[in-house]
Design a protein around this motif. Sequence first.
Motif, short mmCIF file in Angstrom:
data_model
loop_
_atom_site.label_atom_id
_atom_site.label_comp_id
_atom_site.label_asym_id
_atom_site.label_seq_id
_atom_site.Cartn_x
_atom_site.Cartn_y
_atom_site.Cartn_z
N PRO A 117 -4.99 -0.96 -8.61
CA PRO A 117 -4.66 0.41 -8.23
C PRO A 117 -4.65 0.53 -6.72
O PRO A 117 -5.45 -0.09 -6.03
CB PRO A 117 -5.80 1.24 -8.86
N GLY A 118 -3.75 1.33 -6.19
CA GLY A 118 -3.64 1.44 -4.74
C GLY A 118 -2.42 0.73 -4.20
O GLY A 118 -1.97 1.00 -3.08
N LEU A 119 -1.87 -0.20 -5.01
CA LEU A 119 -0.63 -0.87 -4.64
C LEU A 119 0.50 -0.36 -5.51
O LEU A 119 0.32 -0.08 -6.69
CB LEU A 119 -0.76 -2.39 -4.80
N VAL A 120 1.69 -0.26 -4.92
CA VAL A 120 2.86 0.21 -5.66
C VAL A 120 4.00 -0.79 -5.45
O VAL A 120 4.08 -1.46 -4.42
CB VAL A 120 3.29 1.62 -5.21
N ASP A 121 4.86 -0.88 -6.45
CA ASP A 121 6.02 -1.77 -6.37
C ASP A 121 7.11 -1.05 -5.58
O ASP A 121 7.64 -0.03 -6.02
CB ASP A 121 6.51 -2.12 -7.77
N ILE A 122 7.46 -1.59 -4.40
CA ILE A 122 8.45 -0.95 -3.55
C ILE A 122 9.78 -1.71 -3.56
O ILE A 122 10.66 -1.46 -2.72
CB ILE A 122 7.94 -0.83 -2.09
N GLY A 123 9.91 -2.64 -4.50
CA GLY A 123 11.11 -3.47 -4.55
C GLY A 123 12.39 -2.68 -4.68
O GLY A 123 13.37 -2.93 -3.96
N LEU A 124 12.41 -1.72 -5.59
CA LEU A 124 13.63 -0.93 -5.82
C LEU A 124 13.96 -0.08 -4.60
O LEU A 124 15.12 0.00 -4.18
CB LEU A 124 13.45 -0.05 -7.06
N ALA A 141 1.19 -5.94 4.99
CA ALA A 141 2.42 -6.59 4.53
C ALA A 141 2.70 -6.25 3.08
O ALA A 141 1.97 -5.49 2.43
CB ALA A 141 2.28 -8.11 4.70
N ILE A 142 3.78 -6.87 2.57
CA ILE A 142 4.18 -6.76 1.17
C ILE A 142 3.80 -8.06 0.47
O ILE A 142 3.98 -9.15 1.02
CB ILE A 142 5.69 -6.53 1.06
N ALA A 143 3.30 -7.97 -0.76
CA ALA A 143 2.89 -9.17 -1.50
C ALA A 143 3.66 -9.28 -2.82
O ALA A 143 3.77 -8.30 -3.55
CB ALA A 143 1.40 -9.14 -1.79
N PRO A 144 4.19 -10.46 -3.12
CA PRO A 144 4.76 -10.69 -4.45
C PRO A 144 3.62 -10.95 -5.43
O PRO A 144 2.89 -11.94 -5.28
CB PRO A 144 5.63 -11.94 -4.24
N LEU A 145 3.47 -10.08 -6.42
CA LEU A 145 2.35 -10.19 -7.35
C LEU A 145 2.81 -9.92 -8.78
O LEU A 145 3.77 -9.18 -9.01
CB LEU A 145 1.25 -9.16 -7.01
N ALA A 146 2.11 -10.52 -9.73
CA ALA A 146 2.32 -10.16 -11.13
C ALA A 146 1.83 -8.73 -11.33
O ALA A 146 0.78 -8.34 -10.79
CB ALA A 146 1.56 -11.12 -12.03
N ARG A 147 2.57 -7.95 -12.09
CA ARG A 147 2.18 -6.55 -12.31
C ARG A 147 0.80 -6.46 -12.95
O ARG A 147 0.05 -5.52 -12.70
CB ARG A 147 3.22 -5.85 -13.19
N ALA A 201 0.85 -1.19 0.00
CA ALA A 201 0.00 0.00 0.00
C ALA A 201 0.89 1.24 0.00
O ALA A 201 2.03 1.22 0.48
CB ALA A 201 -0.90 0.00 1.23
N ARG A 202 0.35 2.32 -0.55
CA ARG A 202 1.14 3.54 -0.65
C ARG A 202 1.60 4.05 0.72
O ARG A 202 2.67 4.65 0.85
CB ARG A 202 0.33 4.64 -1.36
N ARG A 203 0.82 3.80 1.74
CA ARG A 203 1.15 4.31 3.08
C ARG A 203 2.03 3.33 3.87
O ARG A 203 2.38 3.60 5.02
CB ARG A 203 -0.14 4.57 3.86
#
Length: 284
Positions: free
Chosen positions: A237-244, A226-232, A168-170
């Motif tokens: 919407p509402g979720l962002v990739d925070i991996g980098l 938590a963080i979820a591993p997901l296919a892009r 989530a963005r927050r």
Amino acid sequence: MTPTLDIATVQAFLLVADLQSFTRTAEALGTTQAAVSLKLQRLETLLGKRLVERSPRAVRLTADGAGFLERARVLIAAHDRALSGEAPAAQSLSLGISDHAAGPELVPLLERLHAMSSNLTLAVTIGFSREMQDAYDAGELDAVVVRQEGSRRGGEKLIEDTFGWFAARRFTLPKGEPLPLATLAPPCGVRAIAVRALDKAGIAWRERFVGGGVTAVVAATLAGLAIAPLARRIAPPGLVDIGLAHKLPKLGSSKVMLHSKVSDPAKLAALRAVAATFRSVAAA
């Protein structure tokens, strides 16, 4: 003499409209792309209207094509009733779809199958790729859409997904704590890929949420647990990739495959629609 419509040509038009592809229409009809194109040209000449717009990426109906579509469906339905003397018998297609592969395709998939045939009963099962594959191998399912796992070969590639670490963005990760994960329970293949990548990178993790389906995993992630591993492709919407940002390991990609034992023309056409839906949504 009044010109007459050729039934096979109208059927080809309906498949082109539903599958949005001359190639996949040819596959469903067991013919060539050139033959399908010729049928459509003859139909357009007969009607004096352009029915489809062709482009390198897709086939779309023109306004005249959309106007002719419903009349064509009525004609073919009447033709089928005239041949059988009664309403066409209902058919059933049992389809298993991996939960991590389903994503946004389900709604347009069901819309397209309903438009193709109101007599087709679609029995859809959502679950782990391995479970769907086992059910297919046991003859319990006509076809499956699953992620390619291990050394399994065969099938038709629909799309290739790339993965990311979504939150989530927050969402904030307190320093010094293990990475909180939201995953499906084993034997989820995506979970296995994520855990293996974290262990290889030496990153501590813990399962903060275990869901019975991707919908639950996404809900927990949107809630900030938590963080979820997901296919892009399936991350909403509402979720962002925070991996980098968190220097998390890359998860790579995974092929989504269609395996089928179907030979019946109506069911085969339905599966062509399934394939076309996955490819069109992925390309959007």
